[in-house]
Scaffold this active site. Structure first.
Site, mmCIF file in Angstrom:
data_model
loop_
_atom_site.group_PDB
_atom_site.id
_atom_site.type_symbol
_atom_site.label_atom_id
_atom_site.label_comp_id
_atom_site.label_asym_id
_atom_site.label_seq_id
_atom_site.Cartn_x
_atom_site.Cartn_y
_atom_site.Cartn_z
ATOM 1 N N GLU A 1 -20.496 -17.440 -28.030
ATOM 2 C CA GLU A 1 -20.257 -18.610 -28.873
ATOM 3 C C GLU A 1 -20.401 -18.271 -30.358
ATOM 4 O O GLU A 1 -19.714 -18.841 -31.211
ATOM 5 C CB GLU A 1 -21.249 -19.728 -28.497
ATOM 6 C CG GLU A 1 -21.014 -20.282 -27.101
ATOM 7 C CD GLU A 1 -22.165 -21.150 -26.596
ATOM 8 O OE1 GLU A 1 -21.909 -22.078 -25.828
ATOM 9 O OE2 GLU A 1 -23.343 -20.900 -26.963
ATOM 10 N N ASP B 1 -15.961 -26.602 -18.652
ATOM 11 C CA ASP B 1 -15.934 -26.852 -17.204
ATOM 12 C C ASP B 1 -16.153 -28.341 -16.946
ATOM 13 O O ASP B 1 -16.467 -29.103 -17.858
ATOM 14 C CB ASP B 1 -17.026 -26.037 -16.492
ATOM 15 C CG ASP B 1 -18.405 -26.345 -17.056
ATOM 16 O OD1 ASP B 1 -18.841 -25.642 -17.968
ATOM 17 O OD2 ASP B 1 -19.025 -27.333 -16.622
HETATM 18 N N1 SAH Z 1 -22.771 -17.488 -17.040
HETATM 19 C C1 SAH Z 1 -23.820 -17.425 -18.033
HETATM 20 C C2 SAH Z 1 -24.776 -18.613 -17.940
HETATM 21 C C3 SAH Z 1 -24.156 -19.854 -18.531
HETATM 22 S S1 SAH Z 1 -25.250 -21.212 -18.673
HETATM 23 C C4 SAH Z 1 -24.569 -16.102 -17.847
HETATM 24 O O1 SAH Z 1 -24.444 -15.507 -16.782
HETATM 25 O O2 SAH Z 1 -25.246 -15.671 -18.770
HETATM 26 C C5 SAH Z 1 -24.185 -22.382 -19.428
HETATM 27 C C6 SAH Z 1 -24.198 -22.439 -20.963
HETATM 28 O O3 SAH Z 1 -23.112 -23.226 -21.406
HETATM 29 C C7 SAH Z 1 -25.424 -23.122 -21.552
HETATM 30 O O4 SAH Z 1 -25.740 -22.565 -22.794
HETATM 31 C C8 SAH Z 1 -25.011 -24.600 -21.663
HETATM 32 O O5 SAH Z 1 -25.407 -25.171 -22.881
HETATM 33 C C9 SAH Z 1 -23.486 -24.610 -21.589
HETATM 34 N N2 SAH Z 1 -22.876 -25.337 -20.447
HETATM 35 C C10 SAH Z 1 -21.539 -25.325 -20.204
HETATM 36 N N3 SAH Z 1 -21.256 -26.025 -19.083
HETATM 37 C C11 SAH Z 1 -22.436 -26.495 -18.610
HETATM 38 C C12 SAH Z 1 -22.788 -27.252 -17.438
HETATM 39 N N4 SAH Z 1 -21.864 -27.651 -16.563
HETATM 40 N N5 SAH Z 1 -24.094 -27.560 -17.247
HETATM 41 C C13 SAH Z 1 -25.019 -27.153 -18.127
HETATM 42 N N6 SAH Z 1 -24.739 -26.404 -19.229
HETATM 43 C C14 SAH Z 1 -23.468 -26.066 -19.473
#
Ligand code: SAH
Length: 233
Positions: free
Chosen positions: A11, A195
């Site tokens: 980001e 998403d």
């Molecule tokens: N795939 C990543 C983890 C992503 S966590 C890894 O393996 O490192 C998701 C991140 O995007 C968080 O920072 C949150 O703020 C945001 N986010 C996007 N969609 C989300 C959802 N459905 N629920 C919670 N956070 C979400």
């Protein structure tokens, strides 16, 4: 000094590409970038995922680096059905959907001597709305709910929607809202949808993280342009 923060490296990177980095400071297991954008002084960092990391970084941006406002850019899961992948939303206020002291008679999200909702800065939101209008970009405004959970279930999403009237879900905004309210610093929260926060959200997230991060970052840069213009006029 304007503080710009994200949760994840993906980001922050498209923002770092557009600013002039003057110094990199490693502090508290994180890297802070002192930078210039036109004549604006910036300090930037990504916090790592989740509310505790976000609260730590927001506090450091303000207390150690002297940030006078905090601008957040990143991605989020959609709640409102009119939010599609890549769409932008700014928060009117943020909250913590995973705070639960309801057994003591408090409403969901409420912590005694604190509050459920943390308001975002109206002036910064108005700047965002002006930018969107000028550029013909669709920009939604709504409540953004945060918790230390990646939401990928229709049931949980619907509960958050109903309980907090939230339009989008992520994992940091409620924490930054709490910190900036506590320290009296204006806060702006921008997210691009990655998403649907329903079953399959994890797969979509991985696919769209980069693209949605860029959309949010590009809009944030346009916000900085507008802030520069307003300062000059
Ligand atoms: N795939 C990543 C983890 C992503 S966590 C890894 O393996 O490192 C998701 C991140 O995007 C968080 O920072 C949150 O703020 C945001 N986010 C996007 N969609 C989300 C959802 N459905 N629920 C919670 N956070 C979400």
């Amino acid at each position: 000094m304007i503080g710009i923060m994200c949760a994840m490296r993906e980001e922050l990177e498209p923002i770092l590409e557009k600013v002039k980095i003057e110094k990199e400071i490693d502090y508290a297991r994180n890297r802070y970038y002192i930078a210039k954008y036109k004549d604006l002084d910036l300090v930037l960092a990504y916090s790592k995922i989740g509310k505790v990391n976000a609260a730590t970084t927001a506090t450091i941006l303000i207390e150690k680096f002297g940030a006078k406002k905090i601008l957040f850019s990143g991605v989020a899961g959609a709640i409102d059905s009119d939010l599609k992948i890549g769409d932008l939303i700014i928060a009117t206020k943020t909250c913590q959907h995973d705070v639960d002291l309801t057994v003591f008679g408090y409403e969901p999200g409420f912590i005694p001597e604190s509050k459920v909702f943390f308001e975002c800065d109206e002036k910064l939101n108005n700047i965002a709305k002006n930018v969107a209008k000028k550029l013909g970009i669709k920009l939604k405004e709504g409540i953004i709910a945060s918790g230390d959970q990646f939401i990928h279930s229709k049931e949980r999403k619907e509960w958050i929607a109903k309980t907090f009237k939230a339009s989008a879900i992520e994992m940091e905004g409620g924490a930054v809202g709490c910190v900036t309210w506590t320290l009296g610093v204006p806060f702006f929260m921008l997210r691009s949808i990655s998403d649907s926060a329903e079953e399959g959200a994890g797969v979509d997230f991985d696919e769209f993280l980069e693209e949605s991060s860029k959309i949010s970052a590009e809009f944030l840069i346009e916000m900085l342009n507008e802030i520069v213009n307003e300062k000059m006029s």
